[in-house]
Write a protein that holds these residues in place. Structure first.
Motif, PDB file in Angstrom:
ATOM      1  N   ALA A 233      50.860  43.312  33.902  1.00 48.62           N
ATOM      2  CA  ALA A 233      51.360  44.089  35.039  1.00 48.62           C
ATOM      3  C   ALA A 233      50.350  45.095  35.587  1.00 48.62           C
ATOM      4  CB  ALA A 233      52.661  44.803  34.654  1.00 48.62           C
ATOM      5  N   ALA A 234      49.678  45.835  34.728  1.00 54.04           N
ATOM      6  CA  ALA A 234      48.725  46.847  35.202  1.00 54.04           C
ATOM      7  C   ALA A 234      47.559  46.206  35.942  1.00 54.04           C
ATOM      8  CB  ALA A 234      48.206  47.677  34.022  1.00 54.04           C
ATOM      9  N   TYR A 235      47.152  45.009  35.523  1.00 56.90           N
ATOM     10  CA  TYR A 235      46.017  44.331  36.141  1.00 56.90           C
ATOM     11  C   TYR A 235      46.422  43.681  37.454  1.00 56.90           C
ATOM     12  CZ  TYR A 235      44.319  45.389  31.602  1.00 56.90           C
ATOM     13  OH  TYR A 235      43.973  46.076  30.487  1.00 56.90           O
ATOM     14  N   LEU A 236      47.645  43.179  37.531  1.00 56.58           N
ATOM     15  CA  LEU A 236      48.155  42.661  38.794  1.00 56.58           C
ATOM     16  C   LEU A 236      48.253  43.787  39.819  1.00 56.58           C
ATOM     17  CD1 LEU A 236      50.946  40.298  37.424  1.00 56.58           C
ATOM     18  CD2 LEU A 236      48.831  39.601  38.585  1.00 56.58           C
ATOM     19  N   GLN A 237      48.835  44.898  39.389  1.00 61.55           N
ATOM     20  CA  GLN A 237      48.958  46.060  40.275  1.00 61.55           C
ATOM     21  C   GLN A 237      47.577  46.561  40.680  1.00 61.55           C
ATOM     22  OE1 GLN A 237      48.213  49.461  39.009  1.00 61.55           O
ATOM     23  NE2 GLN A 237      48.581  50.306  41.019  1.00 61.55           N
TER      24      GLN A 237
ATOM     25  N   LEU B 186      30.651  45.128  42.326  1.00 62.99           N
ATOM     26  CA  LEU B 186      31.470  45.411  41.136  1.00 62.99           C
ATOM     27  C   LEU B 186      32.952  45.544  41.481  1.00 62.99           C
ATOM     28  CD1 LEU B 186      29.129  47.753  39.086  1.00 62.99           C
ATOM     29  CD2 LEU B 186      29.862  45.425  38.524  1.00 62.99           C
ATOM     30  N   ALA B 187      33.251  46.090  42.661  1.00 62.29           N
ATOM     31  CA  ALA B 187      34.652  46.160  43.098  1.00 62.29           C
ATOM     32  C   ALA B 187      35.200  44.754  43.327  1.00 62.29           C
ATOM     33  CB  ALA B 187      34.772  47.001  44.370  1.00 62.29           C
ATOM     34  N   ILE B 188      34.403  43.889  43.944  1.00 57.61           N
ATOM     35  CA  ILE B 188      34.830  42.499  44.163  1.00 57.61           C
ATOM     36  C   ILE B 188      35.038  41.798  42.820  1.00 57.61           C
ATOM     37  CG2 ILE B 188      34.085  40.244  45.038  1.00 57.61           C
ATOM     38  CD1 ILE B 188      32.619  41.835  47.298  1.00 57.61           C
ATOM     39  N   ALA B 189      34.083  41.962  41.910  1.00 58.17           N
ATOM     40  CA  ALA B 189      34.183  41.318  40.595  1.00 58.17           C
ATOM     41  C   ALA B 189      35.418  41.809  39.837  1.00 58.17           C
ATOM     42  CB  ALA B 189      32.921  41.584  39.789  1.00 58.17           C
ATOM     43  N   THR B 190      35.719  43.092  39.952  1.00 59.31           N
ATOM     44  CA  THR B 190      36.889  43.651  39.266  1.00 59.31           C
ATOM     45  C   THR B 190      38.171  43.041  39.812  1.00 59.31           C
ATOM     46  OG1 THR B 190      35.724  45.708  38.806  1.00 59.31           O
ATOM     47  CG2 THR B 190      38.128  45.790  38.735  1.00 59.31           C
TER      48      THR B 190
ATOM     49  N   VAL C  15      38.534  40.123  41.356  1.00 62.55           N
ATOM     50  CA  VAL C  15      38.576  38.712  40.959  1.00 62.55           C
ATOM     51  C   VAL C  15      38.964  38.586  39.491  1.00 62.55           C
ATOM     52  CG1 VAL C  15      37.153  36.644  40.615  1.00 62.55           C
ATOM     53  CG2 VAL C  15      36.988  37.934  42.760  1.00 62.55           C
ATOM     54  N   LEU C  16      38.376  39.423  38.651  1.00 60.20           N
ATOM     55  CA  LEU C  16      38.693  39.377  37.221  1.00 60.20           C
ATOM     56  C   LEU C  16      40.153  39.724  36.971  1.00 60.20           C
ATOM     57  CD1 LEU C  16      37.752  39.180  34.207  1.00 60.20           C
ATOM     58  CD2 LEU C  16      37.474  41.640  34.337  1.00 60.20           C
ATOM     59  N   GLU C  17      40.618  40.827  37.538  1.00 62.56           N
ATOM     60  CA  GLU C  17      41.996  41.251  37.274  1.00 62.56           C
ATOM     61  C   GLU C  17      43.006  40.203  37.731  1.00 62.56           C
ATOM     62  OE1 GLU C  17      41.956  46.088  37.141  1.00 62.56           O
ATOM     63  OE2 GLU C  17      42.065  45.192  39.129  1.00 62.56           O
TER      64      GLU C  17
ATOM     65  N   TRP D 140      43.683  31.466  26.834  1.00 62.84           N
ATOM     66  CA  TRP D 140      42.838  32.165  25.863  1.00 62.84           C
ATOM     67  C   TRP D 140      41.644  32.813  26.548  1.00 62.84           C
ATOM     68  CZ3 TRP D 140      37.793  30.636  25.341  1.00 62.84           C
ATOM     69  CH2 TRP D 140      37.456  29.380  25.874  1.00 62.84           C
ATOM     70  N   LEU D 141      41.054  32.134  27.528  1.00 64.00           N
ATOM     71  CA  LEU D 141      39.884  32.666  28.210  1.00 64.00           C
ATOM     72  C   LEU D 141      40.253  33.863  29.094  1.00 64.00           C
ATOM     73  CD1 LEU D 141      36.863  32.393  28.734  1.00 64.00           C
ATOM     74  CD2 LEU D 141      37.415  30.734  30.535  1.00 64.00           C
ATOM     75  N   GLY D 142      41.354  33.758  29.819  1.00 61.50           N
ATOM     76  CA  GLY D 142      41.819  34.881  30.630  1.00 61.50           C
ATOM     77  C   GLY D 142      42.140  36.094  29.775  1.00 61.50           C
ATOM     78  N   ALA D 143      42.765  35.845  28.618  1.00 60.58           N
ATOM     79  CA  ALA D 143      43.118  36.942  27.713  1.00 60.58           C
ATOM     80  C   ALA D 143      41.868  37.598  27.127  1.00 60.58           C
ATOM     81  CB  ALA D 143      44.034  36.432  26.602  1.00 60.58           C
ATOM     82  N   LEU D 144      40.887  36.788  26.737  1.00 64.39           N
ATOM     83  CA  LEU D 144      39.642  37.363  26.216  1.00 64.39           C
ATOM     84  C   LEU D 144      38.914  38.165  27.287  1.00 64.39           C
ATOM     85  CD1 LEU D 144      38.178  34.542  23.936  1.00 64.39           C
ATOM     86  CD2 LEU D 144      39.238  36.700  23.235  1.00 64.39           C
ATOM     87  N   ALA D 145      38.930  37.668  28.516  1.00 66.96           N
ATOM     88  CA  ALA D 145      38.280  38.389  29.613  1.00 66.96           C
ATOM     89  C   ALA D 145      38.935  39.747  29.833  1.00 66.96           C
ATOM     90  CB  ALA D 145      38.321  37.551  30.892  1.00 66.96           C
ATOM     91  N   LEU D 146      40.268  39.786  29.828  1.00 64.56           N
ATOM     92  CA  LEU D 146      40.949  41.074  30.033  1.00 64.56           C
ATOM     93  C   LEU D 146      40.806  41.987  28.823  1.00 64.56           C
ATOM     94  CD1 LEU D 146      44.141  40.183  32.094  1.00 64.56           C
ATOM     95  CD2 LEU D 146      42.072  41.362  32.850  1.00 64.56           C
ATOM     96  N   ALA D 147      40.722  41.432  27.631  1.00 58.42           N
ATOM     97  CA  ALA D 147      40.488  42.262  26.440  1.00 58.42           C
ATOM     98  C   ALA D 147      39.125  42.938  26.535  1.00 58.42           C
ATOM     99  CB  ALA D 147      40.577  41.417  25.175  1.00 58.42           C
ATOM    100  N   ALA D 148      38.097  42.168  26.879  1.00 62.07           N
ATOM    101  CA  ALA D 148      36.749  42.732  26.994  1.00 62.07           C
ATOM    102  C   ALA D 148      36.668  43.742  28.134  1.00 62.07           C
ATOM    103  CB  ALA D 148      35.735  41.606  27.209  1.00 62.07           C
ATOM    104  N   PHE D 149      37.277  43.410  29.265  1.00 65.08           N
ATOM    105  CA  PHE D 149      37.284  44.311  30.415  1.00 65.08           C
ATOM    106  C   PHE D 149      37.977  45.629  30.060  1.00 65.08           C
ATOM    107  CE2 PHE D 149      39.639  45.898  34.136  1.00 65.08           C
ATOM    108  CZ  PHE D 149      38.590  46.181  34.993  1.00 65.08           C
ATOM    109  N   THR D 150      39.115  45.535  29.393  1.00 64.50           N
ATOM    110  CA  THR D 150      39.881  46.727  29.036  1.00 64.50           C
ATOM    111  C   THR D 150      39.114  47.604  28.057  1.00 64.50           C
ATOM    112  OG1 THR D 150      41.933  45.519  29.395  1.00 64.50           O
ATOM    113  CG2 THR D 150      42.083  47.532  28.100  1.00 64.50           C
TER     114      THR D 150
END
Length: 152
Positions: free
Chosen positions: A38-42, A69-73, A75-77, A91-101
């Motif tokens: 939810a926080a990343y969607l928002q 970096l704003a564009i990448a953020t 796209v990532l979120e 699994w890949l999306g979850a790992l990406a958000l874990a590393a980003f967080t």
């Protein structure tokens, strides 16, 4: 080449053996994933709606170059959330958000540098974000484990 989806990605394979009265529980998993994202969607949607504000946020934290970096953020979120919610390489999306967080919390919540009056709130935010990263690691682990079970 994308992997074929053999069943609905929102329904865990383990739900197939549940008694009829318990099948509603299969949606509980997806709601949990939605709440975790939810926080990343928002954040992604708000950054998309106010792109100058997203660029200003990058500048505020000293991140350069701010526009890419704003564009990448964004796209990532949004992209990682879609992967998690749709079950495509979850699994890949979850790992990406874990590393980003984890990375973002060391940038935005440096409680050890905060003035005493702000330290308590920043410490809480820091450890809450580490817990969120841990939640994403568990999603990745569970998804990889489920894939291994399905594919022998």
């Amino acid at each position: 080449m994308p992997e074929p989806m053999t069943s609905l990605p929102l329904v865990p394979a383990s739900a197939a053996g549940l008694p009829r009265w318990m099948r509603w529980l299969r949606w509980l998993r997806w709601v949990g994933l939605l709440l975790l994202c939810a926080a990343y969607l928002q954040g992604g949607l708000f950054k998309l709606a106010d792109f100058p504000g997203a660029v200003a946020e990058m500048r505020h934290f000293g991140l350069n170059p701010p526009v890419p970096l704003a564009i990448a953020t964004i796209v990532l979120e949004l992209g990682a959330c879609a992967m998690i919610l749709l079950g495509w390489r979850r699994w890949l999306g979850a790992l990406a958000l874990a590393a980003f967080t984890a990375g973002a919390t060391f940038i935005a919540n440096r409680f050890w540098e905060a003035p005493p009056e702000a330290r308590f709130m920043m410490t809480n935010a820091f450890f809450e974000h580490l817990g969120l990263a841990g939640g994403f690691l568990l999603v990745a682990w569970h998804d990889l484990r489920e894939r291994a079970t399905r594919h022998g």
